[in-house]
Enzyme design. Sequence first.
Site, short mmCIF file in Angstrom:
data_model
loop_
_atom_site.label_atom_id
_atom_site.label_comp_id
_atom_site.label_asym_id
_atom_site.label_seq_id
_atom_site.Cartn_x
_atom_site.Cartn_y
_atom_site.Cartn_z
N MET A 49 38.79 44.06 40.93
CA MET A 49 38.70 42.86 40.63
C MET A 49 37.08 42.35 40.34
O MET A 49 36.28 43.19 40.82
CB MET A 49 39.01 41.77 41.71
N HIS A 50 36.89 41.11 39.98
CA HIS A 50 35.44 40.40 39.89
C HIS A 50 34.52 41.05 39.04
O HIS A 50 33.52 40.21 38.80
CB HIS A 50 34.91 40.19 41.45
N ASP A 104 43.55 44.25 41.43
CA ASP A 104 44.43 45.29 42.36
C ASP A 104 45.04 44.89 43.52
O ASP A 104 46.24 45.37 44.02
CB ASP A 104 43.42 46.47 42.70
O1 LIG Z 1 36.67 42.75 45.79
C1 LIG Z 1 37.74 43.05 45.73
C2 LIG Z 1 38.76 42.02 46.28
O2 LIG Z 1 38.29 40.69 46.42
C3 LIG Z 1 37.96 44.41 46.04
O3 LIG Z 1 39.33 44.76 46.75
C4 LIG Z 1 38.27 45.00 44.69
O4 LIG Z 1 39.04 44.76 44.00
C5 LIG Z 1 38.01 46.76 44.70
O5 LIG Z 1 39.25 47.19 45.23
P1 LIG Z 1 39.45 48.86 45.44
O6 LIG Z 1 38.72 49.64 44.47
O7 LIG Z 1 39.03 49.06 46.94
O8 LIG Z 1 40.98 48.89 45.34
#
Ligand SMILES: O=C(CO)[C@@H](O)[C@H](O)COP(=O)(O)O
Length: 502
Positions: free
Chosen positions: A82-83, A240
């Site tokens: 995300m983000h 995700d």
């Molecule tokens: O920043 C967040 C949720 O706000 C993280 O959960 C990212 O979305 C990355 O996820 P992974 O690579 O650990 O699945």
Amino acid sequence: MNEYVIGVDLGTSAVKVSAMDHDGKIIAQQSYGYDLHQPHPGYSEQDPRDWLYGTTIAIDRLILRDGIKAEEIKGISFSGQMHGLVLLDADGQVLRPAMLWNDTRTTKQCEEIKKKMGDRFIEITGNRALEGFTLPKLLWVKENEPEIWARAKSFLLPKDYVRYVMTGKQAIDYSDATGTVLFNIKKNAWSKEICDTFDIPESMCPPLIRSIDEAGTITDSYAMFSGLKTTTKVFGGGGDNACGAVGAGILKPNMVMSSIGTSGVILKYEPDANVDYHGALQYECHAIPDTYYSMGVTLAAGHSLNWFKHTFAKGEDFTEMVNRAAKRPLGANGLIFTPYIVGERTPYADADIRGSFIGVDSMQNKYDFVRAVIEGITFSFRDILNIYDQHGQDFDTVVAIGGGAKSDFWLQLQADIFNKKVVSLTNEQGPGLGAAMLAAVGLGWFNSLQDCAKKFVHFGKEYEPQPETVKKYDELYKIYHQIYDQTKDLSHQIMKLRNSWD
Ligand SMILES: O=C(CO)[C@@H](O)[C@H](O)COP(=O)(O)O
Ligand SMILES: Nc1ncnc2c1ncn2[C@@H]1O[C@H](COP(=O)(O)OP(=O)(O)O)[C@@H](O)[C@H]1O
């Protein structure tokens, strides 16, 4: 003819693609890893082309190695880290490396947002402005790279960039849009007020679609590049964690998800946008239309274990390393680890805190350290669960997903540290499974994600808390919980010194 959907899980360490049939059976899986660039403390970047090539190679392997025919692939959808900010020029070309969710260089911009908008910001977005989110990254580029900003015409999030190259159409789904904090969560639209306050042209924000909506079909050029067919439909997908929750069957408020990927997440399904955690937790639109979720994030969960392995146990296999740690005594012979190795988000929004090992003793060996890392990550989840407790939110089951859920020991440890029943999935594919489910519902194979879950989601082994162990971890957690307050000044001083030497 066989018919398949593909779930693309665009993670931080790798992209994983899974082909599934109408019954939710995983027919084939492939993955492709890529690098993370951390040139300065707090910086975390990836090249969007690595995501694109990685995804294309992984899908090609499904075709070339696993014998799936391109015409059998009816739909593709995504789960994305995300983000992350992918900045594009007027021709849709990438202007700079993507700044990721765990990039924390934007403390100054977050303070500016807080100063200008105060609580109004939380009222609109459901969130505090935190370093990882997209808006502070846009403001950082505007301030620090004016020549790039002048050429920027739009932005996308990681999975949206890959979808854009596949379909030729720019779009973002609601779950990832909330994570930009440019989005009005109650009105389900981009926030003109926020765009105006920070002088971000609203035209930069991509068109909004639902996670199950068709975003387009494969373009001629991507079909030529990838071997896919132009008849394959591509669906919105989601962040995700939203997809992880769909794939983990978190469809009711009495269940929470715990995810140990690169980051760590405790996530709760919320039926509406009205529970007020006042920014203590993130509040996001779900991939399930018209529903929401709240969550707390440990920035370096699996990343802490990965870092330890890479630095001190390079040649070792994860499973073997974790199994050896499981044989060390509870509490790792007096060693406690805090996983703040890239700063922290929940419950401490602090980009400058760093991790520590407390209680180092000459009788400890390497696997005590591994055990302390695993216990410390799990204690950080307990810190998040405390926030739910403080808001009177209860639940009875934790569904565990992510790389960390591959370990029996870690699943039992979660049950003992949370004092809750923990359930695994028979096929640990959380976010990728959720992404495939979005394509299956988008194609009309099922009427709803709830219907699809009945076929696709299968719960596995249950782990019950063991009262004696729960008691011991309770005592240890009380000490763990004090470490942040007692080390933060030291961490901040060290960070200041490092920055002055840079
Ligand atoms: O920043 C967040 C949720 O706000 C993280 O959960 C990212 O979305 C990355 O996820 P992974 O690579 O650990 O699945
Ligand atoms: N066998 C294992 N036992 C315990 N933890 C593991 C195992 N394999 C991987 N992990 C952990 O899972 C993390 C990767 O999880 P994953 O969900 O694949 O991450 P992401 O989606 O962020 O790329 C690794 O960093 C590691 O800490």
